[in-house]
Motif scaffolding. Structure first.
Motif, mmCIF file in Angstrom:
data_model
loop_
_atom_site.group_PDB
_atom_site.id
_atom_site.type_symbol
_atom_site.label_atom_id
_atom_site.label_comp_id
_atom_site.label_asym_id
_atom_site.label_seq_id
_atom_site.Cartn_x
_atom_site.Cartn_y
_atom_site.Cartn_z
ATOM 1 N N ASN A 136 0.815 -1.217 0.000
ATOM 2 C CA ASN A 136 0.000 0.000 0.000
ATOM 3 C C ASN A 136 0.845 1.262 0.000
ATOM 4 O O ASN A 136 0.420 2.301 0.497
ATOM 5 C CB ASN A 136 -1.006 -0.017 1.156
ATOM 6 C CG ASN A 136 -1.922 -1.220 1.062
ATOM 7 O OD1 ASN A 136 -2.345 -1.613 -0.028
ATOM 8 N ND2 ASN A 136 -2.202 -1.839 2.180
ATOM 9 N N THR A 137 2.056 1.157 -0.589
ATOM 10 C CA THR A 137 2.906 2.321 -0.782
ATOM 11 C C THR A 137 3.199 2.489 -2.270
ATOM 12 O O THR A 137 3.186 1.517 -3.037
ATOM 13 C CB THR A 137 4.241 2.208 -0.015
ATOM 14 O OG1 THR A 137 4.976 1.080 -0.500
ATOM 15 C CG2 THR A 137 4.010 2.074 1.490
ATOM 16 N N VAL A 173 0.429 -3.760 -3.847
ATOM 17 C CA VAL A 173 -0.664 -4.316 -3.041
ATOM 18 C C VAL A 173 -0.497 -5.831 -2.929
ATOM 19 O O VAL A 173 0.115 -6.459 -3.791
ATOM 20 C CB VAL A 173 -2.055 -3.977 -3.641
ATOM 21 C CG1 VAL A 173 -2.285 -2.471 -3.668
ATOM 22 C CG2 VAL A 173 -2.225 -4.567 -5.029
ATOM 23 N N PRO A 174 -1.058 -6.429 -1.883
ATOM 24 C CA PRO A 174 -0.934 -7.880 -1.743
ATOM 25 C C PRO A 174 -1.827 -8.658 -2.694
ATOM 26 O O PRO A 174 -1.539 -9.809 -3.024
ATOM 27 C CB PRO A 174 -1.303 -8.152 -0.291
ATOM 28 C CG PRO A 174 -2.060 -6.964 0.156
ATOM 29 C CD PRO A 174 -1.616 -5.807 -0.688
ATOM 30 N N ASP A 175 -2.931 -8.026 -3.182
ATOM 31 C CA ASP A 175 -3.897 -8.738 -4.016
ATOM 32 C C ASP A 175 -4.574 -7.737 -4.947
ATOM 33 O O ASP A 175 -5.402 -6.930 -4.505
ATOM 34 C CB ASP A 175 -4.919 -9.432 -3.119
ATOM 35 C CG ASP A 175 -5.910 -10.288 -3.873
ATOM 36 O OD1 ASP A 175 -6.294 -9.932 -5.008
ATOM 37 O OD2 ASP A 175 -6.320 -11.319 -3.316
ATOM 38 N N ARG A 195 -5.996 8.863 -12.643
ATOM 39 C CA ARG A 195 -5.552 7.519 -12.984
ATOM 40 C C ARG A 195 -4.426 7.096 -12.044
ATOM 41 O O ARG A 195 -3.540 7.893 -11.738
ATOM 42 C CB ARG A 195 -5.055 7.517 -14.424
ATOM 43 C CG ARG A 195 -4.615 6.183 -14.948
ATOM 44 C CD ARG A 195 -4.178 6.320 -16.397
ATOM 45 N NE ARG A 195 -3.870 5.031 -16.955
ATOM 46 C CZ ARG A 195 -3.978 4.739 -18.244
ATOM 47 N NH1 ARG A 195 -4.378 5.642 -19.093
ATOM 48 N NH2 ARG A 195 -3.670 3.538 -18.675
ATOM 49 N N PHE A 196 -4.455 5.844 -11.598
ATOM 50 C CA PHE A 196 -3.366 5.273 -10.815
ATOM 51 C C PHE A 196 -3.349 3.781 -11.076
ATOM 52 O O PHE A 196 -4.254 3.223 -11.680
ATOM 53 C CB PHE A 196 -3.510 5.591 -9.314
ATOM 54 C CG PHE A 196 -4.662 4.897 -8.635
ATOM 55 C CD1 PHE A 196 -4.458 3.760 -7.873
ATOM 56 C CD2 PHE A 196 -5.954 5.392 -8.761
ATOM 57 C CE1 PHE A 196 -5.522 3.116 -7.246
ATOM 58 C CE2 PHE A 196 -7.015 4.766 -8.136
ATOM 59 C CZ PHE A 196 -6.808 3.627 -7.381
ATOM 60 N N GLY A 197 -2.283 3.135 -10.648
ATOM 61 C CA GLY A 197 -2.161 1.706 -10.868
ATOM 62 C C GLY A 197 -1.891 0.963 -9.573
ATOM 63 O O GLY A 197 -1.458 1.547 -8.577
#
Length: 126
Positions: A7-8, A76-78, A116-118
């Motif tokens: 989450n960074t 992210v983990p998932d 927009r982000f990924g």
């Protein structure tokens, strides 16, 4: 070297239909170095900072200036779970999950303000 926290923001991407000009611009401005991504063929270049061998971003070669973009990427983990949570919060999926040949999974989203982000999970370690 420690792994970045989930989450960074750990990656960024510049999409351009003029990758050579972008490399020249950012290379001269910040001293960044560029190499072709061996896992993506000729359509993606990795960005490294001076004095650091670890890539921190990439240049995606687009076919049309209308597809040019800059986007930050969050580890992210998932990816699927993050997409579902984003949609519950009012976000939209722009690019559904994609798994690269080496196993990295990414998706592009739009937040509630239209930005927009990924999100991505790294490729499994050998």
């Amino acid at each position: 070297m420690t792994d970045p926290a989930f989450n960074t923001v750990t990656w960024f991407q510049i999409g351009t239909d003029q990758p050579e000009q972008a490399q020249q611009f950012y290379g001269e401005l910040f001293g960044w170095h560029f190499t072709a991504d061996p896992d993506s063929g000729a359509a993606y270049d990795l960005i490294t900072y001076p004095g650091d061998a670890q890539p921190h971003g990439g240049i995606s070669h687009t076919d049309d200036a209308a597809d040019n973009h800059t986007v930050f990427m969050v580890l992210v983990p998932d990816v699927a779970a993050t997409i579902a949570q984003s949609e519950r919060l009012g976000g939209k999926v722009l690019v559904p999950p994609v798994t690269t040949p080496n196993g990295l999974v990414f998706a592009h989203l739009r937040d509630v303000s239209g930005n927009r982000f990924g999100v991505f999970t790294p490729a499994p370690r050998p």
